[in-house]
Design a protein around this motif. Sequence first.
Motif, PDB file in Angstrom:
ATOM      1  N   ILE A 168       4.240  30.388  25.147  1.00 55.43           N
ATOM      2  CA  ILE A 168       4.614  31.795  24.997  1.00 55.43           C
ATOM      3  C   ILE A 168       6.073  31.910  24.583  1.00 55.43           C
ATOM      4  O   ILE A 168       6.934  31.155  25.063  1.00 55.43           O
ATOM      5  CB  ILE A 168       4.372  32.545  26.330  1.00 55.43           C
ATOM      6  N   ASP A 169       6.337  32.849  23.694  1.00 51.88           N
ATOM      7  CA  ASP A 169       7.717  33.163  23.310  1.00 51.88           C
ATOM      8  C   ASP A 169       8.321  34.018  24.420  1.00 51.88           C
ATOM      9  O   ASP A 169       8.349  35.244  24.333  1.00 51.88           O
ATOM     10  CB  ASP A 169       7.719  33.900  21.967  1.00 51.88           C
ATOM     11  N   VAL A 170       8.759  33.361  25.474  1.00 56.67           N
ATOM     12  CA  VAL A 170       9.251  34.075  26.657  1.00 56.67           C
ATOM     13  C   VAL A 170      10.475  34.917  26.318  1.00 56.67           C
ATOM     14  O   VAL A 170      10.604  36.063  26.771  1.00 56.67           O
ATOM     15  CB  VAL A 170       9.568  33.076  27.798  1.00 56.67           C
ATOM     16  N   SER A 171      11.375  34.380  25.513  1.00 59.80           N
ATOM     17  CA  SER A 171      12.577  35.125  25.137  1.00 59.80           C
ATOM     18  C   SER A 171      12.212  36.403  24.387  1.00 59.80           C
ATOM     19  O   SER A 171      12.740  37.486  24.672  1.00 59.80           O
ATOM     20  CB  SER A 171      13.488  34.248  24.278  1.00 59.80           C
ATOM     21  N   GLY A 172      11.267  36.286  23.430  1.00 57.74           N
ATOM     22  CA  GLY A 172      10.841  37.465  22.687  1.00 57.74           C
ATOM     23  C   GLY A 172      10.174  38.483  23.587  1.00 57.74           C
ATOM     24  O   GLY A 172      10.397  39.696  23.463  1.00 57.74           O
ATOM     25  N   PHE A 173       9.346  37.992  24.517  1.00 53.39           N
ATOM     26  CA  PHE A 173       8.662  38.883  25.458  1.00 53.39           C
ATOM     27  C   PHE A 173       9.678  39.642  26.317  1.00 53.39           C
ATOM     28  O   PHE A 173       9.558  40.856  26.506  1.00 53.39           O
ATOM     29  CB  PHE A 173       7.714  38.069  26.342  1.00 53.39           C
TER      30      PHE A 173
END
Length: 345
Positions: free
Chosen positions: A181-186
């Motif tokens: 998952i793109d945690v930073s983007g989320f």
Amino acid sequence: MTTDLLSLKARWADLRQQQPQSRIRDAAQQLGVSEAELLVTGLGETVTRLTGDFRELLKQVTSLGYVMALTRNDVLVHERKGVYEKVSFSNHVGLVLGPDIDLRLFMNRWQWGFAVQENGRKSLQFFDPQGQAVHKMYLTDRSDEIAYNRLVTRFQDSQQSTELAILPAAAKEIEKDDTDIDVSGFRHGWLDMKDTHEFFSLLRQYGVGRQQGLRLAPEGHAQLLSMEVLKRIFAEAADRQVSIMVFVSNPGCIQIHTGPVHKLATMGPWFNVLDPTFNLHLNETRVDQVWLTRKPTTDGIVTGLELFDKDGQNVALIFGERKPGKPELTSWRTLVDDITAAAIS
């Protein structure tokens, strides 16, 4: 009636003798069937099968007057008395926007309907393709029984068949691993939200499960709480008379209470709100997680509580009373901050 149905009817009668206080939903689980399958054993006696477009039926329930609306899932039962008002539909999504009965309806999940008479109580009950109840409405001593009988006659199924093509539950979606998952983007998307309704789209955009999303939230925007903290928040809301919103959902319906709560009581595993027009019954043993969330909007931060069952399903949301275009109640935010700070210290 088939042999299997007669057998089920007999087994239910035996269970009621052994457990006279058992609710039909619990009885169905014990007998290994759906609630709808158990209900149709009463066709021709206490149960009448309904047919037709349930959207049209719902547009006419205003004629019943003052009733009790009930929506539940495996964890909570939400009961609210009032009148069905401002009933409208856009395709298969419906709204009931009265000051007392406030609903969001997802009609693609409304598969079957029945008129039921049980212990002197008359009701209309609706079920999903899995035979699980999505919504029920019960007459009160202030309801219009003539209007009820007229409605039942109009929508009565001429066949009164006991056949139900019960579908299996959909397979649970498997969450992605956190590393995929793109945690930073989320997290940036969370901080950029302008409305709480954007949260669902944000989860879908990044392929994140709801519980997973709370676990991956930006720092300070989600906190895991205990059931005891949740109960203290309710108690403090009652003491301070802070008006709250309680959303209880299943796949076919969301039912909302807006207003203060007063009488709270614990009975066995059940934590209850027992007010004249609003009852809430929460089975503590079936709550898996309680989360405090803080979501940005154009009106400021919105502070909420989210409850999940043991299957990871979101079963309830709790907020301070608010409307779009207005910031949340300062009294609600202060209350939640006070209780959670005390719990951490």
